[in-house]
Motif scaffolding. Structure first.
Motif, PDB file in Angstrom:
ATOM      1  N   HIS A 174     -20.989  64.019 -82.306  1.00  0.00           N
ATOM      2  CA  HIS A 174     -22.278  64.279 -82.962  1.00  0.00           C
ATOM      3  C   HIS A 174     -23.239  64.881 -81.945  1.00  0.00           C
ATOM      4  CE1 HIS A 174     -24.962  63.084 -86.495  1.00  0.00           C
ATOM      5  NE2 HIS A 174     -25.828  63.561 -85.611  1.00  0.00           N
ATOM      6  N   HIS A 196     -26.286  68.063 -81.695  1.00  0.00           N
ATOM      7  CA  HIS A 196     -27.043  69.142 -82.345  1.00  0.00           C
ATOM      8  C   HIS A 196     -27.220  70.318 -81.396  1.00  0.00           C
ATOM      9  CE1 HIS A 196     -28.023  66.640 -85.835  1.00  0.00           C
ATOM     10  NE2 HIS A 196     -28.216  65.637 -84.982  1.00  0.00           N
ATOM     11  N   GLU A 252     -25.304  65.851 -91.390  1.00  0.00           N
ATOM     12  CA  GLU A 252     -25.405  64.429 -91.604  1.00  0.00           C
ATOM     13  C   GLU A 252     -26.208  64.127 -92.855  1.00  0.00           C
ATOM     14  OE1 GLU A 252     -27.940  62.375 -88.535  1.00  0.00           O
ATOM     15  OE2 GLU A 252     -28.068  64.375 -87.691  1.00  0.00           O
ATOM     16  N   HIS A 274     -22.653  57.081 -88.206  1.00  0.00           N
ATOM     17  CA  HIS A 274     -23.167  57.657 -86.960  1.00  0.00           C
ATOM     18  C   HIS A 274     -24.329  56.821 -86.425  1.00  0.00           C
ATOM     19  CE1 HIS A 274     -26.156  60.332 -85.126  1.00  0.00           C
ATOM     20  NE2 HIS A 274     -26.829  60.326 -86.245  1.00  0.00           N
ATOM     21  N   ASP A 312     -25.551  62.465 -80.021  1.00  0.00           N
ATOM     22  CA  ASP A 312     -26.721  62.796 -80.840  1.00  0.00           C
ATOM     23  C   ASP A 312     -27.696  63.670 -80.046  1.00  0.00           C
ATOM     24  OD1 ASP A 312     -28.087  62.911 -83.246  1.00  0.00           O
ATOM     25  OD2 ASP A 312     -29.033  60.954 -83.039  1.00  0.00           O
TER      26      ASP A 312
HETATM   27 ZN   LIG Z   1     -28.000  63.579 -85.606  1.00  0.00          ZN
END
Ligand SMILES: [Zn+2]
Length: 261
Positions: A6, A8, A92, A159, A209
């Motif tokens: 995960h 971005h 997500e 997550h 994340d």
């Molecule tokens: Zn995220």
């Protein structure tokens, strides 16, 4: 080798040094990363990054913050986008009652529509759940019962897991994995560390994340995929296992989760 399940990477935080960030991840032994979408635009960017880099995979989806943007046209585009090569999940998606940036009814509607899209396309889902455990559990239980044994396994991943052992075990029954990130390394994270120690490794994956949730000792700074190593090291220490064993198991799990050969 590790997988950042995960990250971005499409966010503007990486516009100035995306290539170098990926190079650092490769140097740290990150085999691949999964870039989830948070709105239509970021879903498109995730798909395009996956097209540009062999070690980037994409997920497409509308984050609960942007739930109101999921109209019929967006859902149609999401369905088309989800069928691009290297789109490995829908996400997500979920509920966020912490920031409550969208009305809760709209969050639930967008969540359900995207769960149904995932079932239709037989893709795993990436679940965002912040301060919404009871409603996320209720919706996932219903979805999982409706889907029955038709869907592939794993069904998805919880997550940035912040629930308790009961929620994790319910998740395992619904075919979900649990993703652990930077907060595991925080010095005040005793509850999460206790839980991570008890959960069976066959159900766990690691994530950053990034650009958020940078692990100790970088807490508060921009996070990046190379730092998933710090999460894995903490998990290794908690389980009393060598890092190589955690890497092997969580990478196997991530490949299974996203159906990457
Ligand atoms: Zn995220």
């Amino acid at each position: 080798m590790l997988v950042d399940t995960h990250c971005h990477l499409d966010f503007p935080h990486f516009d100035a040094d995306r290539e170098v960030t990926l190079e650092r991840a490769r140097g740290a032994g990150i085999e691949f990363i999964v870039n989830p979408g948070s709105d239509m635009e970021s879903s498109r960017r995730a798909v395009s990054l996956a097209g540009n880099y062999p070690d980037v995979y994409a997920a497409v989806g509308i984050h609960p913050h942007n739930a109101l943007s999921l109209d019929a046209a967006a859902l149609t585009e999401l369905r088309a986008l989800a069928q691009s090569p290297k789109v490995v999940a829908i996400g997500e998606i979920g509920l966020d009652y912490y920031r409550d940036l969208s009305p809760r009814a709209a969050q639930e509607e967008a969540f359900r529509l995207q769960l149904d899209l995932a079932a239709e396309l037989d893709k795993p889902v990436i679940i965002h759940d912040r301060d919404a455990h009871a409603d996320v559990a209720r919706i996932l239980e219903e979805w999982s019962n409706a889907r029955g044994s038709k869907g592939g396994w794993p069904a998805g991943v919880l997550h940035a897991f912040s629930g308790d052992r009961e929620l994790a075990e319910a998740g395992f029954r619904w075919g979900f994995m649990v993703a652990i990130g930077g907060p595991l390394t925080f010095q005040n994270a005793r509850r999460l560390q206790g839980l991570a120690r008890e959960l069976p490794l066959i159900h766990l994956v690691v994530e950053t994340d990034a650009p958020y949730l940078s692990p100790h000792p970088y807490r508060g700074q921009r996070n990046e995929p190379a730092r998933v190593t710090l999460v894995a090291e903490t998990l290794a220490a908690l389980h009393g296992l060598p890092l190589a064993e955690i890497a092997r198991q969580t990478t196997t799990n991530a490949r299974r989760l996203f159906r990457i050969k």
